[in-house]
Design a protein around this motif. Structure first.
Motif, PDB file in Angstrom:
ATOM      1  N   ILE A  61       5.167  -3.701   1.231  1.00 52.84           N
ATOM      2  CA  ILE A  61       4.493  -4.934   0.842  1.00 52.84           C
ATOM      3  C   ILE A  61       3.439  -4.664  -0.225  1.00 52.84           C
ATOM      4  O   ILE A  61       3.407  -5.311  -1.277  1.00 52.84           O
ATOM      5  CB  ILE A  61       3.840  -5.609   2.072  1.00 52.84           C
ATOM      6  CG1 ILE A  61       4.907  -5.995   3.104  1.00 52.84           C
ATOM      7  CG2 ILE A  61       3.022  -6.830   1.649  1.00 52.84           C
ATOM      8  CD1 ILE A  61       4.326  -6.530   4.392  1.00 52.84           C
ATOM      9  N   HIS A  62       2.586  -3.690   0.030  1.00 55.05           N
ATOM     10  CA  HIS A  62       1.421  -3.479  -0.835  1.00 55.05           C
ATOM     11  C   HIS A  62       1.660  -2.468  -1.949  1.00 55.05           C
ATOM     12  O   HIS A  62       0.906  -2.431  -2.917  1.00 55.05           O
ATOM     13  CB  HIS A  62       0.236  -3.036   0.022  1.00 55.05           C
ATOM     14  CG  HIS A  62      -0.252  -4.090   0.962  1.00 55.05           C
ATOM     15  ND1 HIS A  62      -0.786  -5.273   0.529  1.00 55.05           N
ATOM     16  CD2 HIS A  62      -0.266  -4.148   2.319  1.00 55.05           C
ATOM     17  CE1 HIS A  62      -1.128  -6.010   1.569  1.00 55.05           C
ATOM     18  NE2 HIS A  62      -0.821  -5.359   2.661  1.00 55.05           N
ATOM     19  N   ARG A  63       2.620  -1.588  -1.802  1.00 52.52           N
ATOM     20  CA  ARG A  63       2.994  -0.623  -2.834  1.00 52.52           C
ATOM     21  C   ARG A  63       1.792   0.186  -3.327  1.00 52.52           C
ATOM     22  O   ARG A  63       1.550   0.312  -4.523  1.00 52.52           O
ATOM     23  CB  ARG A  63       3.674  -1.337  -4.011  1.00 52.52           C
ATOM     24  CG  ARG A  63       4.952  -2.056  -3.632  1.00 52.52           C
ATOM     25  CD  ARG A  63       5.564  -2.719  -4.828  1.00 52.52           C
ATOM     26  NE  ARG A  63       5.981  -1.728  -5.823  1.00 52.52           N
ATOM     27  CZ  ARG A  63       6.230  -2.022  -7.097  1.00 52.52           C
ATOM     28  NH1 ARG A  63       6.074  -3.256  -7.539  1.00 52.52           N
ATOM     29  NH2 ARG A  63       6.618  -1.076  -7.935  1.00 52.52           N
ATOM     30  N   GLY A  64       1.042   0.749  -2.384  1.00 54.41           N
ATOM     31  CA  GLY A  64      -0.064   1.622  -2.729  1.00 54.41           C
ATOM     32  C   GLY A  64       0.338   3.078  -2.618  1.00 54.41           C
ATOM     33  O   GLY A  64       1.398   3.424  -2.100  1.00 54.41           O
ATOM     34  N   GLY A  65      -0.524   3.958  -3.105  1.00 53.50           N
ATOM     35  CA  GLY A  65      -0.262   5.389  -3.006  1.00 53.50           C
ATOM     36  C   GLY A  65       0.748   5.877  -4.021  1.00 53.50           C
ATOM     37  O   GLY A  65       0.957   5.264  -5.077  1.00 53.50           O
ATOM     38  N   TRP A  66       1.387   7.002  -3.674  1.00 52.85           N
ATOM     39  CA  TRP A  66       2.321   7.669  -4.575  1.00 52.85           C
ATOM     40  C   TRP A  66       3.703   7.743  -3.949  1.00 52.85           C
ATOM     41  O   TRP A  66       3.847   7.734  -2.728  1.00 52.85           O
ATOM     42  CB  TRP A  66       1.855   9.089  -4.870  1.00 52.85           C
ATOM     43  CG  TRP A  66       0.494   9.218  -5.461  1.00 52.85           C
ATOM     44  CD1 TRP A  66      -0.686   9.238  -4.778  1.00 52.85           C
ATOM     45  CD2 TRP A  66       0.154   9.338  -6.838  1.00 52.85           C
ATOM     46  NE1 TRP A  66      -1.741   9.373  -5.647  1.00 52.85           N
ATOM     47  CE2 TRP A  66      -1.257   9.445  -6.918  1.00 52.85           C
ATOM     48  CE3 TRP A  66       0.903   9.387  -8.017  1.00 52.85           C
ATOM     49  CZ2 TRP A  66      -1.931   9.581  -8.119  1.00 52.85           C
ATOM     50  CZ3 TRP A  66       0.231   9.531  -9.223  1.00 52.85           C
ATOM     51  CH2 TRP A  66      -1.168   9.624  -9.269  1.00 52.85           C
TER      52      TRP A  66
END
Length: 476
Positions: A61-66
């Motif tokens: 959903i948020h598509r954070g990080g790597w």
């Protein structure tokens, strides 16, 4: 080998009582102004649950990080080209409803109400618009609702588990998860910022926001997989936990750690090899990230490490603090503390001791029963804790819980006046001096044992490299 120092924190989830006392001084000191009403640099979540903001752990959903793709390590939300094309619309940005719309009450109506037959009542009103508000969520909403029954289906840590099974009363479980900025070694928020306002300090690894350079693009908010960077709607700039650096520079611990009534927090210095960051973050599998991160962390007792650190300019008091560091003992020496969601590949520096939980005891159970069997019969599933702390790898979680249980059984045998049961320690690779040190640190430690930080050299105001103004003053 490029040796750097990193301030880190360990939280013992086995002792957290969910009182939120850690959140209050942080909120009162750092977010007590207009535009920051919904910010909680430190918050305590009820697990199982979807947290604050809602479903922050779900990177679908948020598509954070790597992520690790064909071209190597890449930001999950896309690189510079993607951000340029979407610079005026960020589809991965959490909305205020996913946090909560902050509210207050018109208390004057209670005070000024004329005499009446029934007790007067007041409705919540939005601090953003001033209009009446229908409350839907809050920073500890799941705590109030006992979490699992309402939101358990959205908890990504139930991967490979049947959620419906844990909705049954006889199988339900709960613990608290305090969260703050991870001050990562490979911070996605820093890499996501188009204006270069976010940066990591060379001397202590604290990640900060340069308020003068911030332009309010908010890619740091969506880029952080832990959702611990916030947007101040009044100033138009990003804000985040700053690890209480005015205190840590003086050798004092953070406000959240100092105020914790359960004494669950430990703050200290870690030494790491900065040349291994890219290799560790790009480990071939999600479960390989944690072992790779462990290989980066250096032993401050190693003479070669100490010589190299001094040659590279690390101060003597920093090296002394690293040798006494409680976080190094918990993370590296005893393998009791584990990182939060290492699969995000940010190499987080806030670690957690997993919680013990009641064991289903059979009639023929003895204290000397094999710890592995007891760990499997704990109320909190090992798979759930592994999904939370080690990207699904159960081996490190089993080791940590087995050692915690062994120390508890050993101390119980002493307190009951029996012969010291050393067999339980032998099975998990602990000796008596180590067990005594673990017990002292986790149960009885004094403040100066739990918090070991060096002070900044006197008379050198420029030692900490900053990019412009940091902190939150009237100059914003």
């Amino acid at each position: 080998m490029k040796i750097k120092a990193q301030y880190a924190m360990v939280l013992n989830l086995d002792k957290c009582i969910g009182c939120h006392t850690c959140s209050l001084p942080c909120n009162n000191v750092w977010t007590n102004r207009k535009g920051a009403e919904y910010m909680w640099f430190n918050n305590v979540e009820c697990k199982p649950g979807i947290g604050y903001p809602r479903k922050w752990e779900n990177q679908q959903i948020h598509r954070g990080g790597w992520t690790l793709g064909e071209k190597g390590l890449q930001l999950a939300a896309g690189g510079r080209v993607h951000k340029t094309l979407n610079i005026f619309h960020n589809p991965d940005l959490p909305t205020i409803d996913q946090y909560y719309e902050p509210w207050d009450y018109d208390y004057a109506k209670l005070i000024e109400s004329p005499a009446r037959q029934h007790q007067p009542a007041i409705r919540p009103r939005s601090q953003l618009t001033g209009e009446p508000l229908d409350l839907q969520w809050g920073p500890n909403w799941e705590d109030d609702l006992a979490g699992l029954a309402t939101t358990g289906g959205g908890d990504v840590n139930f991967k490979n588990l049947e959620v419906a099974t844990y909705l049954q009363f006889r199988n339900v479980f709960m613990f608290w998860l305090p969260r703050l900025c991870e001050h990562c070694l490979n911070p996605a928020c820093v890499a996501s910022c188009p204006s270069g306002a976010l940066y990591k300090r060379e001397e202590d690894g604290i990640v900060l926001v340069d308020q003068e350079r911030c332009r309010g693009w908010r890619y740091c908010v969506s880029g952080c997989p832990y959702k611990k960077v916030y947007f101040n709607w009044h100033t138009g700039r990003a804000e985040k936990c700053l690890f209480c650096y005015p205190r840590t520079e003086a050798g004092q611990t953070t406000l959240c750690a100092h105020s914790c009534v359960g004494r669950i927090r430990y703050v200290g210095v870690l030494l790491y090899d900065a040349e291994r960051i890219a290799q560790a973050a790009a480990a071939p599998t999600d479960q390989a990230v944690y072992p790779a991160q462990m290989e980066m962390l250096l032993d401050p007792e190693d003479p070669e490490v100490r010589r190299a650190a001094k040659a590279q300019g690390l101060a003597d008091n920093v090296l002394a603090a690293a040798r006494r560091s409680p976080v190094h003992a918990l993370i590296c020496r005893w393998r009791l503390a584990l990182p939060l969601h290492p699969e995000f590949r940010t190499l987080p520096m806030v670690w957690y001791v997993p919680p013990l939980s009641p064991v289903s005891v059979q009639a023929d159970t003895t204290d000397a029963q094999d710890q592995v069997d007891q760990v499997d019969r704990m109320r909190i599933p090992i798979t759930y804790l592994a999904n939370l702390l080690t990207a699904g790898d159960e081996v490190p979680v089993r080791l940590a819980l087995s050692r915690l249980m062994a120390v508890r059984q050993y101390m119980r045998s002493l307190r009951l006046g029996q012969t010291a049961d050393t067999q339980v320690l032998d099975k998990v690779g602990l000796d008596l001096p180590t067990a005594d040190r673990i017990y002292h640190l986790l149960a009885l430690a004094r403040l100066d044992d739990r918090f070991v930080l060096p002070t900044a050299p006197a008379g050198d105001a420029g030692i900490y490299k900053r990019q412009g103004t940091c902190g939150f003053g009237d100059a914003m």
